[in-house]
Scaffold this active site. Structure first.
Site, mmCIF file in Angstrom:
data_model
loop_
_atom_site.group_PDB
_atom_site.id
_atom_site.type_symbol
_atom_site.label_atom_id
_atom_site.label_comp_id
_atom_site.label_asym_id
_atom_site.label_seq_id
_atom_site.Cartn_x
_atom_site.Cartn_y
_atom_site.Cartn_z
ATOM 1 N N HIS A 1 -2.323 -2.514 -9.517
ATOM 2 C CA HIS A 1 -3.292 -1.834 -8.652
ATOM 3 C C HIS A 1 -4.565 -2.669 -8.606
ATOM 4 C CE1 HIS A 1 -5.829 1.318 -6.949
ATOM 5 N NE2 HIS A 1 -4.703 1.920 -6.604
ATOM 6 N N ASP B 1 2.756 5.365 -6.898
ATOM 7 C CA ASP B 1 4.025 5.298 -6.149
ATOM 8 C C ASP B 1 5.248 5.184 -7.036
ATOM 9 O OD1 ASP B 1 1.970 3.466 -4.102
ATOM 10 O OD2 ASP B 1 2.989 5.270 -3.402
ATOM 11 N N HIS C 1 0.856 -1.203 0.000
ATOM 12 C CA HIS C 1 0.000 0.000 0.000
ATOM 13 C C HIS C 1 0.889 1.250 0.000
ATOM 14 C CE1 HIS C 1 -3.439 2.468 0.601
ATOM 15 N NE2 HIS C 1 -3.713 2.229 1.866
HETATM 16 C C1 SDX Z 1 -1.420 2.077 -3.346
HETATM 17 O O1 SDX Z 1 -6.123 0.691 -3.200
HETATM 18 C C2 SDX Z 1 -5.658 1.870 -3.449
HETATM 19 O O2 SDX Z 1 -6.335 2.741 -3.916
HETATM 20 C C3 SDX Z 1 -4.207 2.080 -3.024
HETATM 21 C C4 SDX Z 1 -3.556 3.387 -3.462
HETATM 22 C C5 SDX Z 1 -4.176 4.579 -2.760
HETATM 23 O O3 SDX Z 1 -4.039 5.688 -3.287
HETATM 24 O O4 SDX Z 1 -4.701 4.396 -1.617
HETATM 25 O O5 SDX Z 1 -3.680 3.558 -4.860
HETATM 26 C C6 SDX Z 1 -2.072 3.393 -3.103
HETATM 27 O O6 SDX Z 1 -1.385 1.271 -2.455
HETATM 28 C C7 SDX Z 1 -0.895 1.766 -4.724
HETATM 29 C C8 SDX Z 1 -0.342 0.307 -4.843
HETATM 30 C C9 SDX Z 1 1.086 0.326 -4.291
HETATM 31 N N1 SDX Z 1 1.621 -1.058 -4.173
HETATM 32 C C10 SDX Z 1 2.579 -1.487 -4.989
HETATM 33 O O7 SDX Z 1 3.066 -0.845 -5.920
HETATM 34 C C11 SDX Z 1 3.098 -2.882 -4.615
HETATM 35 C C12 SDX Z 1 3.203 -3.744 -5.870
HETATM 36 N N2 SDX Z 1 1.867 -4.058 -6.350
HETATM 37 C C13 SDX Z 1 1.263 -5.317 -5.947
HETATM 38 O O8 SDX Z 1 1.562 -5.678 -4.631
HETATM 39 C C14 SDX Z 1 -0.213 -5.392 -6.360
HETATM 40 O O9 SDX Z 1 -0.299 -4.950 -7.644
HETATM 41 C C15 SDX Z 1 -1.266 -4.679 -5.525
HETATM 42 C C16 SDX Z 1 -1.180 -5.029 -4.079
HETATM 43 C C17 SDX Z 1 -1.130 -3.209 -5.681
HETATM 44 C C18 SDX Z 1 -2.627 -5.114 -6.068
HETATM 45 O O10 SDX Z 1 -2.779 -6.452 -5.756
HETATM 46 P P1 SDX Z 1 -4.118 -7.255 -6.156
HETATM 47 O O11 SDX Z 1 -5.179 -6.347 -6.639
HETATM 48 O O12 SDX Z 1 -4.451 -8.170 -5.022
HETATM 49 O O13 SDX Z 1 -3.681 -8.030 -7.415
HETATM 50 P P2 SDX Z 1 -2.995 -9.419 -7.386
HETATM 51 O O14 SDX Z 1 -1.891 -9.431 -6.373
HETATM 52 O O15 SDX Z 1 -4.042 -10.466 -7.303
HETATM 53 O O16 SDX Z 1 -2.300 -9.440 -8.831
HETATM 54 C C19 SDX Z 1 -2.939 -10.022 -9.950
HETATM 55 C C20 SDX Z 1 -1.811 -10.740 -10.710
HETATM 56 C C21 SDX Z 1 -1.100 -11.782 -9.856
HETATM 57 O O17 SDX Z 1 -0.577 -12.736 -10.762
HETATM 58 P P3 SDX Z 1 -1.431 -14.119 -11.040
HETATM 59 O O18 SDX Z 1 -1.697 -14.744 -9.670
HETATM 60 O O19 SDX Z 1 -2.707 -13.661 -11.735
HETATM 61 O O20 SDX Z 1 -0.548 -14.959 -11.915
HETATM 62 O O21 SDX Z 1 -0.801 -9.769 -11.058
HETATM 63 C C22 SDX Z 1 0.420 -10.116 -10.402
HETATM 64 C C23 SDX Z 1 0.068 -11.032 -9.266
HETATM 65 O O22 SDX Z 1 1.171 -11.894 -8.964
HETATM 66 N N3 SDX Z 1 1.003 -8.844 -9.911
HETATM 67 C C24 SDX Z 1 2.291 -8.528 -9.990
HETATM 68 C C25 SDX Z 1 2.393 -7.235 -9.461
HETATM 69 N N4 SDX Z 1 1.182 -6.823 -9.064
HETATM 70 C C26 SDX Z 1 0.327 -7.832 -9.344
HETATM 71 N N5 SDX Z 1 3.361 -9.227 -10.468
HETATM 72 C C27 SDX Z 1 4.561 -8.574 -10.396
HETATM 73 N N6 SDX Z 1 4.740 -7.315 -9.905
HETATM 74 C C28 SDX Z 1 3.673 -6.629 -9.427
HETATM 75 N N7 SDX Z 1 3.841 -5.401 -8.936
#
Ligand code: SDX
EC number: 2.3.3.16
Length: 426
Positions: free
Chosen positions: A306, A363, A265
């Site tokens: 996201h 971010d 997050h």
């Molecule tokens: C913020 O919610 C908000 O509004 C948050 C925010 C706000 O203003 O409040 O926008 C701020 O928190 C932005 C997000 C910051 N976090 C990151 O940058 C961390 C990296 N991102 C991931 O951890 C992830 O993308 C999340 C946590 C942001 C979202 O996760 P989800 O929605 O639970 O998606 P998921 O993990 O289920 O991903 C779907 C697929 C998965 O692969 P499969 O299981 O389908 O094979 O995408 C992959 C994930 O492994 N994936 C990634 C990835 N993000 C998702 N793979 C590699 N690198 C990534 N960054």
């Protein structure tokens, strides 16, 4: 309003009719509140398909990359508004008149100081404590100082608490930085605007009061706007849940700060810079992109992906543009920006990222601007918390201004059925 019905048919049971509610824009929702009468719950870990509340504050269209605050696009607010005007809009629902804006700014200025005794809370922390750890503790401690405004059922108390929190977060944030540097904490100045005042408290010392660069102050203000609110994200949902028990606003915001700290997050901005440092050079990008795609490797590309945006995060676009402006103004040629841009280009052309609609989020570029402004990496999430306080408080106020119930989800239980202790126990 409910103008449609959904039918739920479970084998061997009579169909259950559930109202379908429509909002102003965005997805319809199926009102499942009557489902408990059937002896069943919905099941949705991570709330991937759950609307937790009704709200009028922020609207996100993840497919189109749209973000509206009280109907105004984030791009327009970032370009034509300022942070305190955006705070007024989020808190009150409309843009302020000239007089309302002047009154709001004056009220905020008159709440920027913190109780002198609050400084003693800092002395309990090691100097190398993470600033977010200090922020959590000190903001929660504010409720020990403001017994005059803790009745959450009193609209005036809610208003005073909102003003105090928006006004004091920059002061507390700067205090965490000064404490970690072993420098004297700086008092706020009423002759400076919100962003200038924050940079003053961060980087000036009693020995030398330097003028604040208007370029850096404008960039700081824009970063505050871009982080102000974002619908029902993890930390905002935490604030709503804490608020639903009747906890005081300072405790609720401290809970939001704790939830924001996670690298998935708000902790991602700090994690992006750490990741870029670890990648080190363009030559290593392919290796790290492969790690991010490897299911057996916990590594993820920080700043990518996201829960809601399956298109470009509109804030990331504005952030990238601001990044270019600030670095050009400062004459900084930051190799980490080059690395970030190359990483974005490679990732966005990779089928794994394209298939999963993984784009840079808010971010990804913010850390590079913050570093250019001179903010240390450990303070990045503190700045996110500072800016998001108005969003958290706006949702807290919205919830408390109408009928609400304490948030208390249920579960799918898969543990033991009842069993007895062995007879041989005394
Ligand atoms: C913020 O919610 C908000 O509004 C948050 C925010 C706000 O203003 O409040 O926008 C701020 O928190 C932005 C997000 C910051 N976090 C990151 O940058 C961390 C990296 N991102 C991931 O951890 C992830 O993308 C999340 C946590 C942001 C979202 O996760 P989800 O929605 O639970 O998606 P998921 O993990 O289920 O991903 C779907 C697929 C998965 O692969 P499969 O299981 O389908 O094979 O995408 C992959 C994930 O492994 N994936 C990634 C990835 N993000 C998702 N793979 C590699 N690198 C990534 N960054």
């Amino acid at each position: 309003m409910a103008d449609k019905k959904a039918q739920l048919i479970i084998e061997g049971n009579a169909p259950v009719e559930l109202p379908v509610l429509t909002g102003t824009v965005g997805p319809e929702v199926i009102d499942v509140r009557s489902l408990t009468a059937t002896g069943r719950f919905t099941f949705d870990p991570g709330f991937m398909s759950t609307a937790s509340c009704e709200s009028k504050i922020t609207y996100i269209d993840g497919d189109k990359g749209i973000l509206l605050h009280r109907g105004y696009p984030i791009e327009q607010l970032a370009e034509k508004s300022d942070y305190l005007e955006t705070c007024y809009l989020l808190l009150n629902g409309e843009l302020p008149s000239k007089e309302e804006k002047a009154q709001f700014v004056s009220t905020i200025k008159n709440h920027t100081m913190v109780h002198e005794q609050l400084k003693t809370f800092f002395n309990g922390f090691r100097r190398d404590a993470h600033p977010m750890a200090i922020m959590c503790g000190v903001v929660g401690a504010l409720s020990a100082f403001y017994h005059d405004s803790l009745d959450i059922k009193n609209p005036q108390h809610r208003e005073v608490s909102a003003m105090r929190l928006v006004a004091k977060m920059p002061t507390i944030a700067a205090m965490t930085y000064k404490y970690s540097m072993g420098q004297p904490m700086m008092y706020p100045r009423n002759d400076l605007n919100y962003a200038e005042n924050f940079l003053h408290m961060m980087f000036n010392t009693p020995c030398e009061i330097k003028p604040i660069s208007p370029v850096l102050a404008k960039a700081m203000d824009k970063i505050f706007i871009l982080h102000a609110d974002h619908e029902q994200n993890a930390s905002t949902s935490t604030v709503r849940l804490a608020g639903s028990s009747g906890a005081n606003p300072f405790a609720c915001i401290a809970a939001g700060i704790a939830a924001l700290w996670g690298p998935a997050h708000g902790g991602a901005n700090e994690a992006v810079l750490t990741m870029l440092d670890e990648i080190g050079s363009v030559e290593n990008i392919d290796k790290y992109v492969a790690k991010a795609k490897d299911k057996d490797d916990p590594f993820k590309l920080m700043g990518f992906g996201h829960r809601v945006y399956k298109n470009f995060d509109p804030r990331a676009k504005v952030m990238k543009q601001t990044c270019d402006e600030v670095l050009a103004e400062l004459g900084i040629n930051d190799p980490q920006l080059e690395l970030a841009m190359k990483l974005e280009e490679i990732a966005r052309n990779d089928p794994y990222f394209k298939e999963r609609n993984l784009y840079p989020n808010v971010d990804f570029y913010s850390g590079i601007i913050l570093k250019a402004i001179g903010i240390p990496t450990s303070m990045f999430t503190v700045i996110f918390a500072l800016a998001r306080t108005v969003g958290w408080i706006s949702h807290w106020k919205e919830m408390l201004s109408g009928p609400y119930k304490i948030g208390r989800p249920r579960q799918l239980y898969t543990g033991y059925e009842q069993r007895d202790l062995p007879d041989d126990r005394g």
